[in-house]
Scaffold this motif. Structure first.
Motif, PDB file in Angstrom:
ATOM      1  N   ASN A 119       0.732  -1.306   0.014  1.00  0.00           N
ATOM      2  CA  ASN A 119       0.043  -0.056   0.066  1.00  0.00           C
ATOM      3  C   ASN A 119       0.886   1.223   0.060  1.00  0.00           C
ATOM      4  OD1 ASN A 119      -1.808   2.053   0.638  1.00  0.00           O
ATOM      5  ND2 ASN A 119      -3.314   0.464   1.411  1.00  0.00           N
ATOM      6  N   THR A 120       0.936   1.979  -1.264  1.00  0.00           N
ATOM      7  CA  THR A 120       1.783   3.423  -1.142  1.00  0.00           C
ATOM      8  C   THR A 120       1.126   4.209  -0.511  1.00  0.00           C
ATOM      9  OG1 THR A 120       0.486   3.711  -3.244  1.00  0.00           O
ATOM     10  CG2 THR A 120       2.680   2.568  -3.449  1.00  0.00           C
ATOM     11  N   ASN A 121      -0.085   4.163  -0.145  1.00  0.00           N
ATOM     12  CA  ASN A 121      -0.641   5.319   0.761  1.00  0.00           C
ATOM     13  C   ASN A 121      -0.349   5.281   2.203  1.00  0.00           C
ATOM     14  OD1 ASN A 121      -2.397   6.745  -1.214  1.00  0.00           O
ATOM     15  ND2 ASN A 121      -3.819   5.143  -1.090  1.00  0.00           N
TER      16      ASN A 121
ATOM     17  N   PHE B 162       3.444   6.295   2.371  1.00  0.00           N
ATOM     18  CA  PHE B 162       3.539   8.009   2.374  1.00  0.00           C
ATOM     19  C   PHE B 162       3.326   8.391   3.592  1.00  0.00           C
ATOM     20  CE2 PHE B 162       1.441  11.862   1.941  1.00  0.00           C
ATOM     21  CZ  PHE B 162       2.159  12.680   1.390  1.00  0.00           C
ATOM     22  N   TRP B 163       1.970   8.158   4.221  1.00  0.00           N
ATOM     23  CA  TRP B 163       1.621   8.806   5.527  1.00  0.00           C
ATOM     24  C   TRP B 163       2.656   8.277   6.618  1.00  0.00           C
ATOM     25  CZ3 TRP B 163      -0.696  12.858   5.795  1.00  0.00           C
ATOM     26  CH2 TRP B 163      -1.678  13.078   4.919  1.00  0.00           C
TER      27      TRP B 163
ATOM     28  N   ARG C  82       1.891  16.006  -2.999  1.00  0.00           N
ATOM     29  CA  ARG C  82       1.953  14.781  -3.524  1.00  0.00           C
ATOM     30  C   ARG C  82       0.785  14.670  -4.781  1.00  0.00           C
ATOM     31  NH1 ARG C  82      -0.915   9.135  -0.744  1.00  0.00           N
ATOM     32  NH2 ARG C  82       0.547   7.760  -2.058  1.00  0.00           N
ATOM     33  N   SER C  83      -0.242  15.511  -4.743  1.00  0.00           N
ATOM     34  CA  SER C  83      -1.345  15.517  -5.506  1.00  0.00           C
ATOM     35  C   SER C  83      -0.797  16.399  -6.843  1.00  0.00           C
ATOM     36  CB  SER C  83      -2.643  16.091  -4.997  1.00  0.00           C
ATOM     37  OG  SER C  83      -3.297  15.396  -4.158  1.00  0.00           O
TER      38      SER C  83
ATOM     39  N   TRP D 204       1.459  17.999   2.439  1.00  0.00           N
ATOM     40  CA  TRP D 204       0.303  17.072   1.771  1.00  0.00           C
ATOM     41  C   TRP D 204       0.017  17.202   0.477  1.00  0.00           C
ATOM     42  CZ3 TRP D 204      -5.501  16.968   3.176  1.00  0.00           C
ATOM     43  CH2 TRP D 204      -6.073  15.715   2.579  1.00  0.00           C
TER      44      TRP D 204
END
Length: 372
Positions: free
Chosen positions: A16-18, A21-22, A70-71, A67
């Protein structure tokens, strides 16, 4: 990698890349809090609760401010390089400005210190360095993940290709074994038909003892035929014993008209050959070399080695054959079957031919590798 290798939490982190990241966000920013505490708070002897709380708060603000980057990077990820670099620089400057303003505002509010804005440039420079490191580390992790995904895809592709090759090899092996069995089992009804006709002829002329002897010999030969797997080889010693059993059947019918001669050196007897490869050659010699002659004749089986090859000659004293370009193709099912079986076992690394002998008989020669 399967889930059985890792603990479920580690598996989730790996996939899980999410989550990755967190986790990196929290560890990275609050690691910065620890560095700030050790290098600034303690250095300036600002160990009051307000200063420590601000150190933690600015890291929490860093998590929130960084944050959207990233988007932003995801949006421009597939664009040309200049757009990606421009978006990265804009993101660094924008986030640095916002984070610096929030840090100074909260610092003055929590600690009561004044005139901190005059040092805005120093705070901004530190923020730019931190966000520059953030962006560099983000791209490093992103490219590492892409490399890992590509590597995993190549491994899966290689695994799928290997599985397909394995399935194809298994299918080819099954087809090869089926072909060998079909060719070998073709011999049984062909030989059995001829032998039963001979037994029938003996019964008609009231040669019951010879018919009985032939039936016993036939049962021994058929038992040998059934006990040996067509896809496996046997030693030449076993093959000579098998063809001897067959010739004993024929000797019951022909009596003294059939003479046998064997010359098989002991060093040849341990070499493996396809089972029942000599029987159709001996049967051909009986049919065309012995049966038509009133005085009968002799069948000789000779073996020798030539380099890395075993040579077996089945020779009869019959009339030989008419000169033909390819006598095997025009021969009966037994000789054609022998040629096809040899090809299945040895591909093209064999020799099978029919030649007239100087004395007028026929020599069927089989030359196969002795090391296989």
């Amino acid at each position: 990698m399967s889930g059985s290798v890792y603990h479920p939490l580690l598996e989730m982190l790996y996939r899980n890349t999410n989550v990755q990241f967190w986790l990196l966000q929290i560890v990275g920013w609050f690691g910065l809090s620890l560095i700030s505490f050790l290098s600034l708070t303690l250095w300036y002897d600002q160990q009051e609760t307000a200063y420590i709380a601000h150190t933690l708060l600015q890291s929490a603000l860093g998590v929130i401010v960084s944050w959207p980057l990233r988007s932003l990077f995801r949006y421009f990820w597939n664009d040309i390089l200049i757009f990606r670099i421009s978006s990265a620089l804009a993101g660094i400057i924008g986030c640095s400005l916002i984070w610096t303003i929030l840090r100074i505002s909260t610092f003055m509010s929590m600690t009561g210190e004044q005139d901190v804005w005059s040092d805005f440039g120093g705070w901004l420079f530190g923020s730019i360095l931190i966000f520059l490191c953030w962006v560099a580390f983000y791209h490093f992790v992103k490219y590492y993940q892409l490399l890992q995904n590509k590597h995993q895809a190549l491994l899966e592709l290689a695994s799928d290709t290997q599985q397909e090759q394995l399935k194809r090899l298994q299918a080819e092996t099954i087809a090869h074994e089926a072909q060998l069995k079909m060719l070998r089992y073709q011999l049984n009804p062909h030989f059995l038909f001829n032998t039963l006709n001979a037994i029938s002829a003996l019964v008609k002329v009231k040669e019951s003892s010879k018919a009985h002897e032939m039936i016993v010999q036939l049962s021994k030969f058929l038992r040998y035929s059934l006990d040996n797997d067509p896809i496996h080889k046997v030693s030449l010693r076993q093959e000579i014993e098998a063809v001897t059993q067959y010739l004993n059947i024929e000797r019951t019918r022909f009596g003294k008209r059939l003479r046998l001669h064997f010359d098989v050196p002991s060093h040849c007897k341990s070499i493996d050959v396809p089972s029942l490869i000599l029987q159709p050659l001996a049967e051909n010699a009986i049919k065309y070399g012995i049966a038509p002659a009133e005085a009968g004749g002799q069948i000789s089986i000779l073996a020798s080695t030539e380099g890395a090859y075993l040579i077996i000659d089945v020779i009869d004293t019959g009339p030989g054959l008419n000169v033909a370009k390819n006598p095997i193709k025009s021969a009966g099912i037994g000789l054609k079957n022998t040629d096809e079986r040899l090809r299945e076992f040895y591909n093209d690394d064999y020799e099978f031919r029919l030649d007239n002998t100087p004395d007028g008989g026929l020599c069927a020669r089989v030359k196969v590798p002795s090391h296989l």
